[in-house]
Design a protein around this motif. Structure first.
Motif, PDB file in Angstrom:
ATOM      1  N   TRP A 103      46.617  41.711  51.753  1.00  0.00           N
ATOM      2  CA  TRP A 103      45.186  41.560  51.497  1.00  0.00           C
ATOM      3  C   TRP A 103      44.966  40.691  50.258  1.00  0.00           C
ATOM      4  O   TRP A 103      44.071  39.848  50.222  1.00  0.00           O
ATOM      5  CB  TRP A 103      44.536  42.933  51.300  1.00  0.00           C
ATOM      6  N   GLN A 104      45.794  40.913  49.223  1.00  0.00           N
ATOM      7  CA  GLN A 104      45.633  40.137  48.001  1.00  0.00           C
ATOM      8  C   GLN A 104      45.914  38.656  48.209  1.00  0.00           C
ATOM      9  O   GLN A 104      45.366  37.810  47.508  1.00  0.00           O
ATOM     10  CB  GLN A 104      46.570  40.685  46.917  1.00  0.00           C
ATOM     11  N   THR A 130      40.277  39.565  50.197  1.00  0.00           N
ATOM     12  CA  THR A 130      39.972  39.948  48.817  1.00  0.00           C
ATOM     13  C   THR A 130      38.473  39.994  48.589  1.00  0.00           C
ATOM     14  O   THR A 130      37.948  40.914  47.950  1.00  0.00           O
ATOM     15  CB  THR A 130      40.621  38.948  47.836  1.00  0.00           C
ATOM     16  N   ALA A 185      37.130  43.058  50.227  1.00  0.00           N
ATOM     17  CA  ALA A 185      37.414  44.251  49.430  1.00  0.00           C
ATOM     18  C   ALA A 185      36.476  44.346  48.232  1.00  0.00           C
ATOM     19  O   ALA A 185      36.010  45.435  47.873  1.00  0.00           O
ATOM     20  CB  ALA A 185      38.868  44.225  48.966  1.00  0.00           C
ATOM     21  N   PHE A 186      36.183  43.192  47.615  1.00  0.00           N
ATOM     22  CA  PHE A 186      35.260  43.175  46.469  1.00  0.00           C
ATOM     23  C   PHE A 186      33.862  43.614  46.894  1.00  0.00           C
ATOM     24  O   PHE A 186      33.223  44.432  46.216  1.00  0.00           O
ATOM     25  CB  PHE A 186      35.220  41.766  45.874  1.00  0.00           C
ATOM     26  N   LEU A 202      33.077  45.434  49.466  1.00  0.00           N
ATOM     27  CA  LEU A 202      33.130  46.851  49.809  1.00  0.00           C
ATOM     28  C   LEU A 202      33.105  47.721  48.556  1.00  0.00           C
ATOM     29  O   LEU A 202      32.400  48.736  48.501  1.00  0.00           O
ATOM     30  CB  LEU A 202      34.387  47.141  50.630  1.00  0.00           C
ATOM     31  N   THR A 203      33.866  47.304  47.531  1.00  0.00           N
ATOM     32  CA  THR A 203      33.897  48.069  46.285  1.00  0.00           C
ATOM     33  C   THR A 203      32.528  48.107  45.624  1.00  0.00           C
ATOM     34  O   THR A 203      32.065  49.160  45.175  1.00  0.00           O
ATOM     35  CB  THR A 203      34.922  47.449  45.312  1.00  0.00           C
ATOM     36  N   VAL A 204      31.885  46.937  45.573  1.00  0.00           N
ATOM     37  CA  VAL A 204      30.545  46.881  44.982  1.00  0.00           C
ATOM     38  C   VAL A 204      29.580  47.760  45.774  1.00  0.00           C
ATOM     39  O   VAL A 204      28.748  48.480  45.200  1.00  0.00           O
ATOM     40  CB  VAL A 204      30.037  45.428  44.935  1.00  0.00           C
ATOM     41  N   VAL A 222      30.293  50.445  47.583  1.00  0.00           N
ATOM     42  CA  VAL A 222      30.582  51.869  47.344  1.00  0.00           C
ATOM     43  C   VAL A 222      30.050  52.300  45.981  1.00  0.00           C
ATOM     44  O   VAL A 222      29.449  53.375  45.845  1.00  0.00           O
ATOM     45  CB  VAL A 222      32.099  52.128  47.461  1.00  0.00           C
ATOM     46  N   LEU A 223      30.288  51.469  44.957  1.00  0.00           N
ATOM     47  CA  LEU A 223      29.803  51.814  43.617  1.00  0.00           C
ATOM     48  C   LEU A 223      28.276  51.863  43.571  1.00  0.00           C
ATOM     49  O   LEU A 223      27.686  52.745  42.932  1.00  0.00           O
ATOM     50  CB  LEU A 223      30.325  50.794  42.600  1.00  0.00           C
ATOM     51  N   THR A 224      27.628  50.910  44.255  1.00  0.00           N
ATOM     52  CA  THR A 224      26.165  50.897  44.276  1.00  0.00           C
ATOM     53  C   THR A 224      25.621  52.134  44.989  1.00  0.00           C
ATOM     54  O   THR A 224      24.672  52.772  44.508  1.00  0.00           O
ATOM     55  CB  THR A 224      25.658  49.623  44.977  1.00  0.00           C
TER      56      THR A 224
END
Length: 332
Positions: free
Chosen positions: A90-91, A97, A100-101, A103-105, A107-109
């Motif tokens: 993935w990296q 990548t 994934a970024f 998705l992370t944003v 989830v955090l939001t």
């Protein structure tokens, strides 16, 4: 079959020895001038794939090899079942990548917008009453040292308002639903304000009493703050503002974990629009049940708006729903 050209480093010197490397089921075979070595997989650590420069394989004794032909080494490792993990693959892909970024944003939001308020709503009722009282007392002392001075309202005026609010509470609320509260008057260094603290402390500033103009408007503001206490808005707001420390606060009653955040929360941050709407609803029902004139609160808002013109609203009104909407609700 020829091996893969590589440089061998023994880990004890900077000397590089040209060798050929073969990847097999038993491990990594190294063959060079006067050297023949088989390193089992248990003693092998494979470095991540890179776009530039040689790829490194390290061994437990500190030695390593570096292969310039990364493609050949990658293919050999893949064939032996020791290729890159899914995370590394993935990296290596900018599209994955980026996904994934995003998705992370997301989830955090989602956690901030919905998860944290849900946690605060569940955690606030679990805080022991004695912990709330301790927190409220310490915060009041902190505010007095930085933001407030003793009230300059005449003692008779303070006692009249306190007695009138106590009568309104007795009239509006059944005995089993009357919250424990303590009314405090202060002269403010930051303008007109009224707010509630943990432990049932309600603070009313001299400046807001003067703006209110009459007792019914003051009591309506106090009822609004009582609504915040009734709905646990105070503790929920503190837990959201200091989420990490609040976990320890809820579990162990560690007051110091959230103490430093309280002044900012109660004086400046305000509550959510939903919380303010609930507190206004509580105040309207309270004033109806106790026979107070709801229009007095609307009159206070209108007088304040006319007096200040285009100037910014005082802190007490800045974090609340639009003034026009509140005027309409209290008149209706």
């Amino acid at each position: 079959m020829h091996g893969i050209a590589a440089a061998y480093l023994d880990g004890r010197s900077t000397r590089r020895v040209s060798v050929e490397v073969s990847i097999g089921p038993a491990g990594v075979s190294i063959l060079g001038d006067g050297m023949q070595r088989l390193v089992p997989w248990a003693e092998v650590e494979i470095g991540e794939r890179t776009r530039h420069g040689p790829r490194r394989i390290s061994f437990a004794d500190g030695a390593s090899i570096e292969a310039e032909d990364r493609a050949a080494l990658d293919a050999a490792l893949d064939a032996a079942g020791h290729g890159d993990s899914a995370v590394v693959r993935w990296q290596q892909s900018w599209t994955r990548t980026l996904a994934a970024f995003v998705l992370t944003v997301g989830v955090l939001t989602a956690g901030y917008l919905w998860g944290l308020p849900a946690f605060a709503r569940l955690a606030a009722p679990l805080v022991p009453a004695e912990v709330e009282q301790t927190l409220g007392t310490q915060v009041m002392q902190q505010l007095d040292s930085s933001y407030f001075a003793p009230s300059q309202l005449p003692r008779e005026h303070q006692e009249r308002l306190s007695a009138a609010f106590a009568r309104a509470v007795q009239t509006a609320l059944p005995e089993d639903r009357r919250p424990s509260y303590r009314l405090e008057f202060r002269k403010s260094k930051v303008g007109p304000n009224a707010f509630a603290l943990p432990g049932g402390i309600i603070v009313m500033t001299d400046e807001l009493v003067k703006i209110a103009g009459n007792d019914d408007a003051v009591l309506g503001v106090l009822a609004h703050e009582l609504g915040h206490l009734h709905h646990d808005h105070v503790m929920r707001s503190l837990i959201q503002a200091s989420a990490l420390g609040a976990v320890a606060f809820v579990i162990w009653g560690d007051v110091s974990a959230v103490l430093s955040t309280v002044p900012t929360v109660v004086l400046h941050a305000g509550y959510s629009r939903e919380a303010e709407y609930e507190a206004d609803t509580y105040a309207i029902d309270f004033m109806n049940a106790s026979g107070l004139r709801r229009a007095a609160v609307a009159d206070m808002f209108e007088a304040l708006r006319k007096k200040r013109g285009d100037d910014p609203l005082p802190e007490y009104l800045n974090s609340h729903p639009p003034t026009e909407e509140r005027i309409e609700r209290f008149r209706r």
